[in-house]
Scaffold this motif. Structure first.
Motif, PDB file in Angstrom:
ATOM      1  N   TRP A  14       3.919  13.386  12.059  1.00 36.82           N
ATOM      2  CA  TRP A  14       3.313  14.712  12.120  1.00 36.82           C
ATOM      3  C   TRP A  14       4.153  15.782  11.438  1.00 36.82           C
ATOM      4  O   TRP A  14       3.722  16.913  11.306  1.00 36.82           O
ATOM      5  CB  TRP A  14       2.985  15.111  13.554  1.00 36.82           C
ATOM      6  CG  TRP A  14       4.162  15.120  14.473  1.00 36.82           C
ATOM      7  CD1 TRP A  14       5.044  16.131  14.666  1.00 36.82           C
ATOM      8  CD2 TRP A  14       4.583  14.056  15.342  1.00 36.82           C
ATOM      9  NE1 TRP A  14       5.984  15.785  15.594  1.00 36.82           N
ATOM     10  CE2 TRP A  14       5.732  14.502  16.023  1.00 36.82           C
ATOM     11  CE3 TRP A  14       4.102  12.779  15.601  1.00 36.82           C
ATOM     12  CZ2 TRP A  14       6.407  13.713  16.941  1.00 36.82           C
ATOM     13  CZ3 TRP A  14       4.778  12.000  16.510  1.00 36.82           C
ATOM     14  CH2 TRP A  14       5.906  12.464  17.176  1.00 36.82           C
ATOM     15  N   ASN A  15       5.361  15.428  10.979  1.00 34.59           N
ATOM     16  CA  ASN A  15       6.215  16.385  10.271  1.00 34.59           C
ATOM     17  C   ASN A  15       6.010  16.365   8.762  1.00 34.59           C
ATOM     18  O   ASN A  15       6.613  17.175   8.058  1.00 34.59           O
ATOM     19  CB  ASN A  15       7.688  16.124  10.571  1.00 34.59           C
ATOM     20  CG  ASN A  15       8.042  16.396  12.004  1.00 34.59           C
ATOM     21  OD1 ASN A  15       8.463  15.510  12.715  1.00 34.59           O
ATOM     22  ND2 ASN A  15       7.845  17.628  12.441  1.00 34.59           N
ATOM     23  N   ILE A  16       5.201  15.443   8.280  1.00 36.53           N
ATOM     24  CA  ILE A  16       4.980  15.348   6.842  1.00 36.53           C
ATOM     25  C   ILE A  16       3.480  15.256   6.561  1.00 36.53           C
ATOM     26  O   ILE A  16       2.699  14.877   7.423  1.00 36.53           O
ATOM     27  CB  ILE A  16       5.728  14.145   6.220  1.00 36.53           C
ATOM     28  CG1 ILE A  16       5.402  12.847   6.959  1.00 36.53           C
ATOM     29  CG2 ILE A  16       7.217  14.393   6.195  1.00 36.53           C
ATOM     30  CD1 ILE A  16       6.088  11.627   6.410  1.00 36.53           C
ATOM     31  N   ASN A  17       3.096  15.630   5.366  1.00 34.78           N
ATOM     32  CA  ASN A  17       1.691  15.612   4.983  1.00 34.78           C
ATOM     33  C   ASN A  17       1.362  14.263   4.364  1.00 34.78           C
ATOM     34  O   ASN A  17       1.580  14.055   3.176  1.00 34.78           O
ATOM     35  CB  ASN A  17       1.401  16.747   4.005  1.00 34.78           C
ATOM     36  CG  ASN A  17      -0.070  16.865   3.686  1.00 34.78           C
ATOM     37  OD1 ASN A  17      -0.918  16.410   4.453  1.00 34.78           O
ATOM     38  ND2 ASN A  17      -0.375  17.459   2.557  1.00 34.78           N
ATOM     39  N   ILE A  18       0.874  13.343   5.200  1.00 36.00           N
ATOM     40  CA  ILE A  18       0.545  12.003   4.733  1.00 36.00           C
ATOM     41  C   ILE A  18      -0.829  11.598   5.256  1.00 36.00           C
ATOM     42  O   ILE A  18      -1.380  12.228   6.149  1.00 36.00           O
ATOM     43  CB  ILE A  18       1.593  10.950   5.180  1.00 36.00           C
ATOM     44  CG1 ILE A  18       1.700  10.905   6.707  1.00 36.00           C
ATOM     45  CG2 ILE A  18       2.921  11.180   4.523  1.00 36.00           C
ATOM     46  CD1 ILE A  18       2.562   9.777   7.234  1.00 36.00           C
ATOM     47  N   TYR A  19      -1.336  10.550   4.676  1.00 33.07           N
ATOM     48  CA  TYR A  19      -2.573   9.936   5.146  1.00 33.07           C
ATOM     49  C   TYR A  19      -2.219   8.623   5.812  1.00 33.07           C
ATOM     50  O   TYR A  19      -1.365   7.886   5.315  1.00 33.07           O
ATOM     51  CB  TYR A  19      -3.547   9.706   3.983  1.00 33.07           C
ATOM     52  CG  TYR A  19      -4.194  10.989   3.529  1.00 33.07           C
ATOM     53  CD1 TYR A  19      -5.477  11.299   3.923  1.00 33.07           C
ATOM     54  CD2 TYR A  19      -3.499  11.903   2.743  1.00 33.07           C
ATOM     55  CE1 TYR A  19      -6.076  12.488   3.531  1.00 33.07           C
ATOM     56  CE2 TYR A  19      -4.087  13.083   2.340  1.00 33.07           C
ATOM     57  CZ  TYR A  19      -5.377  13.368   2.736  1.00 33.07           C
ATOM     58  OH  TYR A  19      -5.958  14.542   2.359  1.00 33.07           O
ATOM     59  N   VAL A  20      -2.848   8.350   6.940  1.00 31.56           N
ATOM     60  CA  VAL A  20      -2.528   7.144   7.702  1.00 31.56           C
ATOM     61  C   VAL A  20      -3.794   6.419   8.126  1.00 31.56           C
ATOM     62  O   VAL A  20      -4.874   7.004   8.197  1.00 31.56           O
ATOM     63  CB  VAL A  20      -1.682   7.478   8.956  1.00 31.56           C
ATOM     64  CG1 VAL A  20      -0.364   8.130   8.575  1.00 31.56           C
ATOM     65  CG2 VAL A  20      -2.448   8.342   9.929  1.00 31.56           C
ATOM     66  N   LYS A  21      -3.620   5.135   8.406  1.00 35.56           N
ATOM     67  CA  LYS A  21      -4.652   4.324   9.037  1.00 35.56           C
ATOM     68  C   LYS A  21      -4.137   3.948  10.410  1.00 35.56           C
ATOM     69  O   LYS A  21      -2.999   3.497  10.549  1.00 35.56           O
ATOM     70  CB  LYS A  21      -4.893   3.027   8.257  1.00 35.56           C
ATOM     71  CG  LYS A  21      -5.750   3.157   7.062  1.00 35.56           C
ATOM     72  CD  LYS A  21      -6.034   1.761   6.510  1.00 35.56           C
ATOM     73  CE  LYS A  21      -6.880   1.828   5.277  1.00 35.56           C
ATOM     74  NZ  LYS A  21      -7.264   0.486   4.803  1.00 35.56           N
ATOM     75  N   LEU A  22      -4.955   4.133  11.419  1.00 36.93           N
ATOM     76  CA  LEU A  22      -4.576   3.765  12.776  1.00 36.93           C
ATOM     77  C   LEU A  22      -5.005   2.334  13.062  1.00 36.93           C
ATOM     78  O   LEU A  22      -5.994   1.848  12.508  1.00 36.93           O
ATOM     79  CB  LEU A  22      -5.234   4.708  13.780  1.00 36.93           C
ATOM     80  CG  LEU A  22      -4.841   6.175  13.676  1.00 36.93           C
ATOM     81  CD1 LEU A  22      -5.659   7.002  14.647  1.00 36.93           C
ATOM     82  CD2 LEU A  22      -3.360   6.363  13.914  1.00 36.93           C
ATOM     83  N   ILE A  87       0.193   3.551  14.067  1.00 37.22           N
ATOM     84  CA  ILE A  87      -0.139   3.712  12.647  1.00 37.22           C
ATOM     85  C   ILE A  87       0.077   2.376  11.971  1.00 37.22           C
ATOM     86  O   ILE A  87       1.149   1.784  12.049  1.00 37.22           O
ATOM     87  CB  ILE A  87       0.751   4.796  11.991  1.00 37.22           C
ATOM     88  CG1 ILE A  87       0.412   6.170  12.574  1.00 37.22           C
ATOM     89  CG2 ILE A  87       0.559   4.784  10.481  1.00 37.22           C
ATOM     90  CD1 ILE A  87       1.333   7.288  12.101  1.00 37.22           C
ATOM     91  N   ASP A  88      -0.977   1.880  11.326  1.00 39.54           N
ATOM     92  CA  ASP A  88      -0.896   0.607  10.593  1.00 39.54           C
ATOM     93  C   ASP A  88      -0.309   0.811   9.200  1.00 39.54           C
ATOM     94  O   ASP A  88       0.594   0.085   8.801  1.00 39.54           O
ATOM     95  CB  ASP A  88      -2.287  -0.017  10.446  1.00 39.54           C
ATOM     96  CG  ASP A  88      -2.581  -1.070  11.475  1.00 39.54           C
ATOM     97  OD1 ASP A  88      -1.663  -1.465  12.204  1.00 39.54           O
ATOM     98  OD2 ASP A  88      -3.746  -1.495  11.557  1.00 39.54           O
ATOM     99  N   LEU A  89      -0.861   1.760   8.471  1.00 39.99           N
ATOM    100  CA  LEU A  89      -0.458   1.996   7.083  1.00 39.99           C
ATOM    101  C   LEU A  89      -0.369   3.490   6.823  1.00 39.99           C
ATOM    102  O   LEU A  89      -1.019   4.282   7.494  1.00 39.99           O
ATOM    103  CB  LEU A  89      -1.491   1.397   6.120  1.00 39.99           C
ATOM    104  CG  LEU A  89      -1.729  -0.103   6.201  1.00 39.99           C
ATOM    105  CD1 LEU A  89      -2.960  -0.475   5.391  1.00 39.99           C
ATOM    106  CD2 LEU A  89      -0.511  -0.856   5.683  1.00 39.99           C
ATOM    107  N   PHE A  90       0.414   3.856   5.833  1.00 39.75           N
ATOM    108  CA  PHE A  90       0.463   5.250   5.420  1.00 39.75           C
ATOM    109  C   PHE A  90       0.558   5.309   3.909  1.00 39.75           C
ATOM    110  O   PHE A  90       0.944   4.380   3.247  1.00 39.75           O
ATOM    111  CB  PHE A  90       1.619   6.011   6.092  1.00 39.75           C
ATOM    112  CG  PHE A  90       2.966   5.471   5.750  1.00 39.75           C
ATOM    113  CD1 PHE A  90       3.682   5.975   4.667  1.00 39.75           C
ATOM    114  CD2 PHE A  90       3.544   4.476   6.514  1.00 39.75           C
ATOM    115  CE1 PHE A  90       4.931   5.478   4.358  1.00 39.75           C
ATOM    116  CE2 PHE A  90       4.792   3.972   6.207  1.00 39.75           C
ATOM    117  CZ  PHE A  90       5.488   4.482   5.134  1.00 39.75           C
ATOM    118  N   ARG A  91       0.147   6.446   3.363  1.00 41.79           N
ATOM    119  CA  ARG A  91       0.277   6.674   1.925  1.00 41.79           C
ATOM    120  C   ARG A  91       0.515   8.137   1.671  1.00 41.79           C
ATOM    121  O   ARG A  91       0.253   8.990   2.449  1.00 41.79           O
ATOM    122  CB  ARG A  91      -0.936   6.186   1.153  1.00 41.79           C
ATOM    123  CG  ARG A  91      -2.216   6.924   1.472  1.00 41.79           C
ATOM    124  CD  ARG A  91      -3.332   6.498   0.560  1.00 41.79           C
ATOM    125  NE  ARG A  91      -4.458   7.330   0.935  1.00 41.79           N
ATOM    126  CZ  ARG A  91      -5.640   7.209   0.456  1.00 41.79           C
ATOM    127  NH1 ARG A  91      -5.901   6.295  -0.410  1.00 41.79           N
ATOM    128  NH2 ARG A  91      -6.609   7.986   0.825  1.00 41.79           N
TER     129      ARG A  91
END
Length: 91
Positions: A14-22, A87-91
């Protein structure tokens, strides 16, 4: 006297601007909480002021901006640290 190195710093999702898959576990818990507390995605969407596409993306396992996820899980009473562990994956 100890000094912190970069390895000692903890960065949370939550401290960075990323996209995630739960992962599936938390997606199902989010769905269950929405239906239990708001009866439908539409009711929750109106309450949370989030786009239906965001809710659908989370539930379907698509990448979603972490700020939207944090907003939704906070409204549903989930802990940020718990969600971060799912969180499974992030990009």
């Amino acid at each position: 006297m100890s000094s912190k190195t970069q390895l000692d710093l903890i960065v949370h999702a939550w401290n960075i601007n990323i996209y995630v898959k739960l992962d599936k576990t938390i997606r199902e818990k989010i769905y269950t909480a929405i239906i239990k507390n708001y009866n439908s995605f539409n009711n929750f969407q109106n309450y949370a002021k989030v786009n239906r596409k965001i809710l659908s993306a989370i539930y379907s396992g698509s990448f979603t901006n972490v700020s939207n996820i944090i907003k939704i899980i906070s409204l549903l009473g989930f802990d940020k640290n718990y969600a971060e562990k799912h969180i499974d994956l992030f990009r």
